[in-house]
Design a protein around this motif. Structure first.
Motif, PDB file in Angstrom:
ATOM      1  N   LEU A   1      66.790  66.885  45.838  1.00  0.00           N
ATOM      2  CA  LEU A   1      65.690  67.589  46.492  1.00  0.00           C
ATOM      3  C   LEU A   1      64.360  67.517  45.738  1.00  0.00           C
ATOM      4  N   PRO A   2      64.315  67.717  44.412  1.00  0.00           N
ATOM      5  CA  PRO A   2      63.020  67.659  43.724  1.00  0.00           C
ATOM      6  C   PRO A   2      62.335  66.295  43.811  1.00  0.00           C
ATOM      7  N   HIS A   3      63.105  65.252  44.139  1.00  0.00           N
ATOM      8  CA  HIS A   3      62.559  63.898  44.181  1.00  0.00           C
ATOM      9  C   HIS A   3      62.224  63.439  45.601  1.00  0.00           C
ATOM     10  N   LEU A   4      62.602  64.208  46.589  1.00  0.00           N
ATOM     11  CA  LEU A   4      62.389  63.812  47.982  1.00  0.00           C
ATOM     12  C   LEU A   4      61.007  64.254  48.453  1.00  0.00           C
ATOM     13  N   LYS A   5      60.251  63.297  48.978  1.00  0.00           N
ATOM     14  CA  LYS A   5      58.907  63.573  49.474  1.00  0.00           C
ATOM     15  C   LYS A   5      58.947  63.778  50.991  1.00  0.00           C
ATOM     16  N   PRO A   6      57.882  64.319  51.578  1.00  0.00           N
ATOM     17  CA  PRO A   6      57.821  64.410  53.037  1.00  0.00           C
ATOM     18  C   PRO A   6      58.080  63.042  53.673  1.00  0.00           C
TER      19      PRO A   6
ATOM     20  N   SER B   1      68.717  71.226  57.909  1.00  0.00           N
ATOM     21  CA  SER B   1      67.616  70.658  58.694  1.00  0.00           C
ATOM     22  C   SER B   1      66.546  71.709  58.958  1.00  0.00           C
ATOM     23  N   GLN B   2      66.960  72.952  59.158  1.00  0.00           N
ATOM     24  CA  GLN B   2      65.995  74.038  59.350  1.00  0.00           C
ATOM     25  C   GLN B   2      65.353  74.442  58.022  1.00  0.00           C
ATOM     26  N   LEU B   3      66.176  74.520  56.979  1.00  0.00           N
ATOM     27  CA  LEU B   3      65.693  74.959  55.678  1.00  0.00           C
ATOM     28  C   LEU B   3      64.664  73.996  55.090  1.00  0.00           C
ATOM     29  N   LEU B   4      64.873  72.693  55.297  1.00  0.00           N
ATOM     30  CA  LEU B   4      64.002  71.696  54.689  1.00  0.00           C
ATOM     31  C   LEU B   4      62.902  71.187  55.620  1.00  0.00           C
ATOM     32  N   ALA B   5      62.847  71.732  56.823  1.00  0.00           N
ATOM     33  CA  ALA B   5      61.842  71.273  57.789  1.00  0.00           C
ATOM     34  C   ALA B   5      60.430  71.448  57.255  1.00  0.00           C
ATOM     35  N   GLU B   6      60.169  72.569  56.606  1.00  0.00           N
ATOM     36  CA  GLU B   6      58.815  72.828  56.118  1.00  0.00           C
ATOM     37  C   GLU B   6      58.397  71.859  55.019  1.00  0.00           C
ATOM     38  N   LYS B   7      59.359  71.180  54.405  1.00  0.00           N
ATOM     39  CA  LYS B   7      59.061  70.177  53.384  1.00  0.00           C
ATOM     40  C   LYS B   7      58.889  68.787  53.985  1.00  0.00           C
ATOM     41  N   GLY B   8      59.110  68.671  55.297  1.00  0.00           N
ATOM     42  CA  GLY B   8      59.007  67.376  55.939  1.00  0.00           C
ATOM     43  C   GLY B   8      60.183  66.466  55.658  1.00  0.00           C
ATOM     44  N   ILE B   9      61.309  67.049  55.248  1.00  0.00           N
ATOM     45  CA  ILE B   9      62.518  66.286  54.967  1.00  0.00           C
ATOM     46  C   ILE B   9      63.484  66.427  56.133  1.00  0.00           C
ATOM     47  N   ARG B  10      63.927  65.309  56.660  1.00  0.00           N
ATOM     48  CA  ARG B  10      64.829  65.334  57.812  1.00  0.00           C
ATOM     49  C   ARG B  10      66.285  65.296  57.349  1.00  0.00           C
ATOM     50  N   VAL B  11      67.144  66.042  58.039  1.00  0.00           N
ATOM     51  CA  VAL B  11      68.564  66.106  57.710  1.00  0.00           C
ATOM     52  C   VAL B  11      69.371  65.889  58.987  1.00  0.00           C
ATOM     53  N   ASN B  12      70.247  64.896  58.966  1.00  0.00           N
ATOM     54  CA  ASN B  12      71.052  64.579  60.142  1.00  0.00           C
ATOM     55  C   ASN B  12      72.473  64.212  59.741  1.00  0.00           C
ATOM     56  N   GLY B  13      73.342  64.119  60.722  1.00  0.00           N
ATOM     57  CA  GLY B  13      74.726  63.761  60.462  1.00  0.00           C
ATOM     58  C   GLY B  13      75.239  62.735  61.451  1.00  0.00           C
ATOM     59  N   VAL B  14      76.229  61.973  61.016  1.00  0.00           N
ATOM     60  CA  VAL B  14      76.919  61.027  61.887  1.00  0.00           C
ATOM     61  C   VAL B  14      78.365  61.482  62.000  1.00  0.00           C
TER      62      VAL B  14
END
Length: 291
Positions: free
Chosen positions: A170-175, A212-225
């Motif tokens: 997380l600390p390394h992930l950008k929008p 996906s909701q928690l990280l939305a404000e950071k512009g990070i997308r979270v999905n699953g397959v």
């Protein structure tokens, strides 16, 4: 020219071919297709860096090959015993003209999870895509047959490990960054013979929806397959011989999927073209209804 998906790949019955977990790709009959000769990239991930857990075989291998051909540098984590398979994946990544990083270890160890993230960022200077794909399963015949240690190992590998890796990343992930979890159709259709595994996949699907909701404000997308029955070393190493012989016949397509057939879903979810896609659970299961 189009190809009938029902007959694109081998159909059961298959040989029993028992293996010990986590299984070896080159001992499978037929050998899985990871897109080695078929996947063609188009620069969708050009200049990005990806970390894939369980990237030595199965779905993880197919994703690693696809990401490299889409222009990404790729780091893969895997169990130390899978070094040979990992080196094969590294060669395919290099052949695609991208850099590879091999990171043997066990993601149930939070220190290793942090280390593999740090080593990826150190090598590539960035981290854009995290694919939480590593998993463990062991079938059961009844509740009494599930050893406490196996139940715990399943959760530590399938849930704790992805949590450790994602938290460290997380600390390394950008929008614009993307986190992808390999869940399963078992998260919505749990199997009585895979009690622990099904429970962990339910947890992962819920983790996707929460994060996906928690990280939305950071512009990070979270999905699953959510894969259905896929022909990977998990099958001969984690199922009975009779189950292996008929594997995949239960879905409408009448056959198991190949790892290569899932790669496009992971590419789509990682690509910036899917900038409004977060909190999605994409089913790839040969027309199996998953509600």
């Amino acid at each position: 020219m189009t190809t009938n998906p029902l007959h694109k790949y081998p159909r059961p019955p298959f040989p029993g071919q028992p293996q010990s977990f986590p299984g070896k790709t080159d001992k499978m009959t037929p050998e899985p297709d990871h897109g080695e000769e078929s996947y063609k990239g188009s620069g969708k991930l050009a200049g990005q860096a990806a970390l894939i857990t369980g990237g030595d075989s199965g779905i993880g291998r197919a994703v690693a090959i696809a990401y490299a051909r889409e222009g990404a540098d790729v780091a893969i984590s895997y169990l130390p015993d899978e070094q040979k398979d990992a080196e094969t994946v590294g060669a395919w990544i290099e052949k695609a003209g991208r850099r590879f990083l091999l990171l043997p270890g066990d993601i149930t160890d939070p220190a290793y999870a942090r280390e593999l993230v740090e080593r990826t960022v150190s090598a590539y200077g960035r981290l854009d895509v995290v694919v939480n794909n590593a998993a463990f399963q062991q079938p059961n015949q009844g509740l009494d047959a599930i050893e406490d240690a196996i139940f715990e190992k399943t959760f530590r590998t399938n849930v704790f490990g992805p949590f450790y890796v994602t938290k460290a990343a997380l600390p390394h992930l950008k929008p614009g960054a993307s986190v992808i979890f390999t869940s399963s159709v078992n998260s919505k259709h749990p199997m009585p013979t895979l009690v622990a595994y099904s429970a962990t996949k339910g947890a992962l699907s819920n983790l996707v929806l929460s994060l996906s909701q928690l990280l939305a404000e950071k512009g990070i997308r979270v999905n699953g397959v959510l894969p259905g029955p896929i022909w990977t070393p998990f099958i001969p190493s984690g199922m009975s011989e009779d189950a292996v012989k008929s594997f995949g016949e239960q879905v409408p397509f009448g056959r198991p999927g190949q790892p290569a057939e899932l790669a496009s879903a992971y590419v789509m979810l990682a690509s910036g073209e899917s900038s409004y896609t977060s909190g999605a659970l994409i089913t790839v299961a040969g027309a199996m209804p998953v509600l």
